[in-house]
Design a protein around this motif. Structure first.
Motif, PDB file in Angstrom:
ATOM      1  N   ILE A 196       1.959 -10.386   6.136  1.00 28.17           N
ATOM      2  CA  ILE A 196       3.219 -10.251   5.400  1.00 28.17           C
ATOM      3  C   ILE A 196       3.789 -11.623   5.074  1.00 28.17           C
ATOM      4  CG2 ILE A 196       5.614  -9.479   5.559  1.00 28.17           C
ATOM      5  CD1 ILE A 196       3.791  -7.168   5.061  1.00 28.17           C
ATOM      6  N   VAL A 197       3.759 -12.531   6.029  1.00 23.17           N
ATOM      7  CA  VAL A 197       4.372 -13.845   5.837  1.00 23.17           C
ATOM      8  C   VAL A 197       3.701 -14.613   4.701  1.00 23.17           C
ATOM      9  CG1 VAL A 197       4.723 -16.108   6.898  1.00 23.17           C
ATOM     10  CG2 VAL A 197       5.236 -14.023   8.201  1.00 23.17           C
ATOM     11  N   ILE A 198       2.366 -14.640   4.671  1.00 23.21           N
ATOM     12  CA  ILE A 198       1.684 -15.465   3.677  1.00 23.21           C
ATOM     13  C   ILE A 198       1.529 -14.760   2.327  1.00 23.21           C
ATOM     14  CG2 ILE A 198       0.428 -16.714   5.469  1.00 23.21           C
ATOM     15  CD1 ILE A 198      -2.062 -15.125   4.779  1.00 23.21           C
ATOM     16  N   ARG A 199       1.782 -13.422   2.304  1.00 25.36           N
ATOM     17  CA  ARG A 199       1.615 -12.683   1.042  1.00 25.36           C
ATOM     18  C   ARG A 199       2.825 -11.778   0.792  1.00 25.36           C
ATOM     19  NH1 ARG A 199      -4.116  -9.919   1.956  1.00 25.36           N
ATOM     20  NH2 ARG A 199      -3.841  -9.259  -0.214  1.00 25.36           N
ATOM     21  N   SER A 200       4.002 -12.272   1.157  1.00 28.38           N
ATOM     22  CA  SER A 200       5.193 -11.427   1.055  1.00 28.38           C
ATOM     23  C   SER A 200       5.503 -11.035  -0.383  1.00 28.38           C
ATOM     24  CB  SER A 200       6.398 -12.123   1.691  1.00 28.38           C
ATOM     25  OG  SER A 200       6.636 -13.368   1.084  1.00 28.38           O
ATOM     26  N   SER A 201       5.319 -11.943  -1.336  1.00 23.16           N
ATOM     27  CA  SER A 201       5.631 -11.616  -2.730  1.00 23.16           C
ATOM     28  C   SER A 201       4.727 -10.483  -3.225  1.00 23.16           C
ATOM     29  CB  SER A 201       5.473 -12.849  -3.621  1.00 23.16           C
ATOM     30  OG  SER A 201       4.150 -13.357  -3.558  1.00 23.16           O
ATOM     31  N   GLN A 202       3.464 -10.491  -2.803  1.00 23.82           N
ATOM     32  CA  GLN A 202       2.548  -9.422  -3.201  1.00 23.82           C
ATOM     33  C   GLN A 202       2.989  -8.084  -2.604  1.00 23.82           C
ATOM     34  OE1 GLN A 202      -1.532 -10.071  -2.057  1.00 23.82           O
ATOM     35  NE2 GLN A 202      -2.199  -8.031  -2.702  1.00 23.82           N
ATOM     36  N   TRP A 203       3.390  -8.102  -1.325  1.00 23.24           N
ATOM     37  CA  TRP A 203       3.822  -6.866  -0.674  1.00 23.24           C
ATOM     38  C   TRP A 203       5.101  -6.320  -1.310  1.00 23.24           C
ATOM     39  CZ3 TRP A 203       1.584  -3.180   1.584  1.00 23.24           C
ATOM     40  CH2 TRP A 203       2.261  -2.268   2.403  1.00 23.24           C
ATOM     41  N   ILE A 204       6.024  -7.212  -1.674  1.00 24.24           N
ATOM     42  CA  ILE A 204       7.266  -6.777  -2.322  1.00 24.24           C
ATOM     43  C   ILE A 204       6.955  -6.101  -3.660  1.00 24.24           C
ATOM     44  CG2 ILE A 204       9.383  -7.599  -3.441  1.00 24.24           C
ATOM     45  CD1 ILE A 204       9.555  -9.714  -1.214  1.00 24.24           C
ATOM     46  N   LYS A 205       6.007  -6.665  -4.410  1.00 23.67           N
ATOM     47  CA  LYS A 205       5.620  -6.052  -5.687  1.00 23.67           C
ATOM     48  C   LYS A 205       5.013  -4.668  -5.460  1.00 23.67           C
ATOM     49  CE  LYS A 205       4.821 -10.381  -8.190  1.00 23.67           C
ATOM     50  NZ  LYS A 205       3.806 -11.298  -8.773  1.00 23.67           N
ATOM     51  N   ILE A 206       4.215  -4.534  -4.406  1.00 24.42           N
ATOM     52  CA  ILE A 206       3.622  -3.235  -4.086  1.00 24.42           C
ATOM     53  C   ILE A 206       4.712  -2.219  -3.763  1.00 24.42           C
ATOM     54  CG2 ILE A 206       2.295  -2.010  -2.309  1.00 24.42           C
ATOM     55  CD1 ILE A 206       0.386  -4.419  -2.247  1.00 24.42           C
ATOM     56  N   LEU A 207       5.682  -2.620  -2.937  1.00 24.45           N
ATOM     57  CA  LEU A 207       6.773  -1.713  -2.582  1.00 24.45           C
ATOM     58  C   LEU A 207       7.560  -1.306  -3.825  1.00 24.45           C
ATOM     59  CD1 LEU A 207       8.217  -3.353   0.684  1.00 24.45           C
ATOM     60  CD2 LEU A 207       6.519  -1.528   0.484  1.00 24.45           C
ATOM     61  N   SER A 208       7.823  -2.251  -4.690  1.00 31.44           N
ATOM     62  CA  SER A 208       8.581  -1.952  -5.911  1.00 31.44           C
ATOM     63  C   SER A 208       7.831  -0.962  -6.786  1.00 31.44           C
ATOM     64  CB  SER A 208       8.849  -3.243  -6.690  1.00 31.44           C
ATOM     65  OG  SER A 208       9.666  -4.116  -5.952  1.00 31.44           O
ATOM     66  N   ARG A 209       6.524  -1.129  -6.912  1.00 30.58           N
ATOM     67  CA  ARG A 209       5.735  -0.208  -7.730  1.00 30.58           C
ATOM     68  C   ARG A 209       5.709   1.197  -7.140  1.00 30.58           C
ATOM     69  NH1 ARG A 209      -0.026  -2.534  -8.747  1.00 30.58           N
ATOM     70  NH2 ARG A 209      -0.191  -0.562  -9.934  1.00 30.58           N
ATOM     71  N   VAL A 210       5.581   1.284  -5.813  1.00 32.79           N
ATOM     72  CA  VAL A 210       5.618   2.605  -5.174  1.00 32.79           C
ATOM     73  C   VAL A 210       6.973   3.265  -5.414  1.00 32.79           C
ATOM     74  CG1 VAL A 210       5.541   3.851  -2.978  1.00 32.79           C
ATOM     75  CG2 VAL A 210       3.920   1.993  -3.405  1.00 32.79           C
ATOM     76  N   SER A 211       8.059   2.502  -5.245  1.00 34.46           N
ATOM     77  CA  SER A 211       9.402   3.071  -5.438  1.00 34.46           C
ATOM     78  C   SER A 211       9.611   3.513  -6.876  1.00 34.46           C
ATOM     79  CB  SER A 211      10.473   2.062  -5.029  1.00 34.46           C
ATOM     80  OG  SER A 211      10.559   0.987  -5.943  1.00 34.46           O
ATOM     81  N   GLU A 212       9.061   2.774  -7.833  1.00 33.54           N
ATOM     82  CA  GLU A 212       9.187   3.149  -9.247  1.00 33.54           C
ATOM     83  C   GLU A 212       8.505   4.487  -9.514  1.00 33.54           C
ATOM     84  OE1 GLU A 212       7.520  -0.166 -11.274  1.00 33.54           O
ATOM     85  OE2 GLU A 212       9.215  -1.490 -10.818  1.00 33.54           O
ATOM     86  N   GLN A 213       7.336   4.688  -8.917  1.00 32.62           N
ATOM     87  CA  GLN A 213       6.613   5.938  -9.146  1.00 32.62           C
ATOM     88  C   GLN A 213       7.305   7.115  -8.460  1.00 32.62           C
ATOM     89  OE1 GLN A 213       2.331   5.515  -8.671  1.00 32.62           O
ATOM     90  NE2 GLN A 213       2.371   3.516  -9.705  1.00 32.62           N
ATOM     91  N   ILE A 214       7.943   6.842  -7.307  1.00 32.27           N
ATOM     92  CA  ILE A 214       8.745   7.880  -6.653  1.00 32.27           C
ATOM     93  C   ILE A 214       9.945   8.232  -7.530  1.00 32.27           C
ATOM     94  CG2 ILE A 214      10.276   8.352  -4.697  1.00 32.27           C
ATOM     95  CD1 ILE A 214       8.336   6.670  -2.973  1.00 32.27           C
ATOM     96  N   ALA A 215      10.637   7.204  -8.041  1.00 32.66           N
ATOM     97  CA  ALA A 215      11.813   7.433  -8.883  1.00 32.66           C
ATOM     98  C   ALA A 215      11.446   8.210 -10.143  1.00 32.66           C
ATOM     99  CB  ALA A 215      12.460   6.098  -9.245  1.00 32.66           C
ATOM    100  N   GLU A 216      10.290   7.905 -10.710  1.00 32.32           N
ATOM    101  CA  GLU A 216       9.848   8.630 -11.907  1.00 32.32           C
ATOM    102  C   GLU A 216       9.651  10.114 -11.599  1.00 32.32           C
ATOM    103  OE1 GLU A 216       6.160   8.492 -15.154  1.00 32.32           O
ATOM    104  OE2 GLU A 216       6.464   6.833 -13.738  1.00 32.32           O
ATOM    105  N   LYS A 217       9.061  10.393 -10.439  1.00 27.89           N
ATOM    106  CA  LYS A 217       8.857  11.780 -10.011  1.00 27.89           C
ATOM    107  C   LYS A 217      10.195  12.475  -9.722  1.00 27.89           C
ATOM    108  CE  LYS A 217       6.555  15.327  -8.102  1.00 27.89           C
ATOM    109  NZ  LYS A 217       5.640  16.239  -8.809  1.00 27.89           N
ATOM    110  N   ALA A 218      11.182  11.707  -9.253  1.00 29.29           N
ATOM    111  CA  ALA A 218      12.485  12.255  -8.848  1.00 29.29           C
ATOM    112  C   ALA A 218      13.520  12.187  -9.965  1.00 29.29           C
ATOM    113  CB  ALA A 218      12.994  11.520  -7.611  1.00 29.29           C
ATOM    114  N   GLY A 219      13.094  12.058 -11.171  1.00 30.48           N
ATOM    115  CA  GLY A 219      14.031  12.061 -12.294  1.00 30.48           C
ATOM    116  C   GLY A 219      14.868  10.809 -12.401  1.00 30.48           C
ATOM    117  N   GLY A 220      14.289   9.684 -12.013  1.00 31.05           N
ATOM    118  CA  GLY A 220      14.993   8.411 -12.122  1.00 31.05           C
ATOM    119  C   GLY A 220      15.826   8.034 -10.914  1.00 31.05           C
ATOM    120  N   LYS A 221      15.831   8.873  -9.881  1.00 27.12           N
ATOM    121  CA  LYS A 221      16.635   8.612  -8.682  1.00 27.12           C
ATOM    122  C   LYS A 221      15.836   7.784  -7.684  1.00 27.12           C
ATOM    123  CE  LYS A 221      19.302  12.806  -9.397  1.00 27.12           C
ATOM    124  NZ  LYS A 221      19.645  14.158  -8.918  1.00 27.12           N
ATOM    125  N   ARG A 222      16.373   6.623  -7.353  1.00 26.06           N
ATOM    126  CA  ARG A 222      15.664   5.686  -6.478  1.00 26.06           C
ATOM    127  C   ARG A 222      15.578   6.214  -5.046  1.00 26.06           C
ATOM    128  NH1 ARG A 222      19.166   0.318  -7.246  1.00 26.06           N
ATOM    129  NH2 ARG A 222      20.793   1.837  -6.729  1.00 26.06           N
TER     130      ARG A 222
END
Length: 437
Positions: A196-222
């Motif tokens: 996590i420490v040496i690749r935190s920016s990559q992990w944050i991008k992964i989390l953001s992408r997962v949350s975006e796909q959840i929000a899309e499934k939930a009608g835009g609700k984060r």
């Protein structure tokens, strides 16, 4: 948990555990916020709720409050409301998943990832295969042996193979083992944290992408993630987790709520935290005014909290009010007192809690509180008791006393008082004039 019609039911009815979502309708007491905040139209929980449902605005929150003031129950009530409006919420119980005496910021990122993936699974949300492969690669890179062992172990434990559950299930199995190692395995823990420490920016991008796909499934609700029990961290561990990593922990595109030790708001470093997090404080329920007069409305609302869980006929006359007065508005201390009183009453074959039962329980709680202070602390505490309830110069000492729960913070004007049982101790020691109780 069931309503207490008899003393033997009291132990479960007044468990220190917060109310779960499915218990709210029967046991939750509305109306406490007015007597916490001094204003019926102001609520820190409502502030967080309104921000979570907005498409814009803050995405990271610190919720401060004394241990046992009801934060977890209020957060669960908020979760129930969010879920009823179509939001996906996951609460992470840090004390169960982590060693709170050995915790770093990267641990929270790992649990955040698992929480989002659990939401996706429960929502039956399709996560792009390329994204799932990125997650697998993130953890597998350089630790192939560890990960393959993790998948095998987790599959054996759950009885479900990767072929049956698919790639998402495999990854969730990996997280089961990662959490175990974070808590118990020193060497492997270091390796996960290093990733996590040496690749935190990559992990944050992964989390953001997962949350975006959840929000899309939930009608835009984060999705909303809540981290419980971080208010139990000792001060230096809390700063170690939050202070140097505030920008990272507050940088999510979806709402994240962290509980936080109330005493640290008096540390000079806290002002820097407010630049990154929306901060809210949930005070105790006030049972006394700042000038020392009894506050009947506060006592009455706490009586209503008790009434939602038990028949008031189980208390002899005056006993419940005595317990409320000497626990200072702390629901945790009150529940402890009721529990201990009920146990004693049951052992003497009574069907009601007597004043002696209550006094024995209060004495036990007083002993626990006074063990946390030394004679050198007395002048500071007596100064608060004698009227200096707002302008306190020794912030370091205040932080320590808040952390020990021997000083309690109250509403609106943000004033303090010494725990009533510590006051009783001082009176017994002849340090306060005996004016009666």
């Amino acid at each position: 948990m069931k309503y207490a019609h008899q003393l033997s039911d009291m132990i479960n009815a007044f468990s220190p555990a917060p109310l779960k979502i499915d218990q709210m309708e029967q046991f939750y007491c509305n109306g406490t916020m007015e007597y916490r905040m001094g204003d019926r139209f102001f609520s820190p929980i409502e502030n967080i709720f309104e921000s979570c449902v907005g498409l814009e605005g803050p995405a990271a929150y610190l919720l401060l409050g004394h241990r046992g003031c009801g934060k977890s129950t209020e957060l669960n009530k908020m979760s129930q409301r969010l879920i009823s409006e179509g939001y996906c919420v996951k609460t992470v119980n840090c004390s169960m998943d982590l060693d709170l005496f050995n915790i770093v910021y990267s641990d929270l990122f790992i649990l955040m990832g698992e929480a989002l993936l659990k939401i996706a699974e429960e929502l039956d949300c399709r996560i792009e295969e390329s994204l799932l492969e990125s997650i697998m690669s993130f953890w597998d890179d350089g630790t192939e042996t560890i990960i393959s062992q993790d998948v095998a172990a987790a599959s054996l434990e759950t009885g479900v193979s990767g072929e049956t559950r698919g790639l998402l299930a495999n990854i969730l199995n990996i997280f089961v083992k990662i959490k175990t190692d974070l808590k118990f395995n020193e060497e492997t823990r270091k390796e996960y944290r290093r990733k996590i420490v040496i690749r935190s920016s990559q992990w944050i991008k992964i989390l953001s992408r997962v949350s975006e796909q959840i929000a899309e499934k939930a009608g835009g609700k984060r999705p909303v993630i809540i981290f419980e029990d971080l208010d139990k961290l000792n001060p230096e561990d809390a700063w170690k987790v939050f202070y140097n990593y505030a920008a990272i922990l507050s940088g999510m595109t979806f709402p994240v709520i962290y509980t936080f030790p109330i005493g640290l708001s008096y540390d000079a470093r806290f002002s820097a935290m407010e630049s990154y997090f929306a901060t809210e404080t949930l005070p105790m329920i006030k049972i006394e005014t700042i000038d020392g007069r009894t506050f009947p409305d506060g006592i009455n609302i706490i009586r209503e909290v008790v009434k939602k869980r038990a028949s008031l006929d189980l208390f002899e006359e005056g006993v419940l009010e005595r317990l409320i007065r000497f626990t200072g508005g702390s629901l945790r201390d009150l529940f402890h007192g009721i529990n201990a009183s009920a146990k004693r009453a049951v052992r003497r074959d009574s069907d009601r809690i007597s004043m002696e039962d209550a006094e024995r329980a209060l004495e036990e709680l007083k002993t626990s509180l006074t063990r946390r202070i030394e004679e050198k602390d007395y002048p500071f505490l007596l100064d608060i008791y004698n009227g200096n309830k707002e302008r306190i110069q020794d912030r370091k000492m205040l932080l320590e006393m808040l952390q020990a729960s021997v000083v309690l913070e109250y509403n609106g004007k943000r004033w303090h008082n010494v725990h009533p049982l510590v006051v009783r101790f001082f009176r017994e020691q002849g340090l306060i004039e005996d004016g009666g109780e």
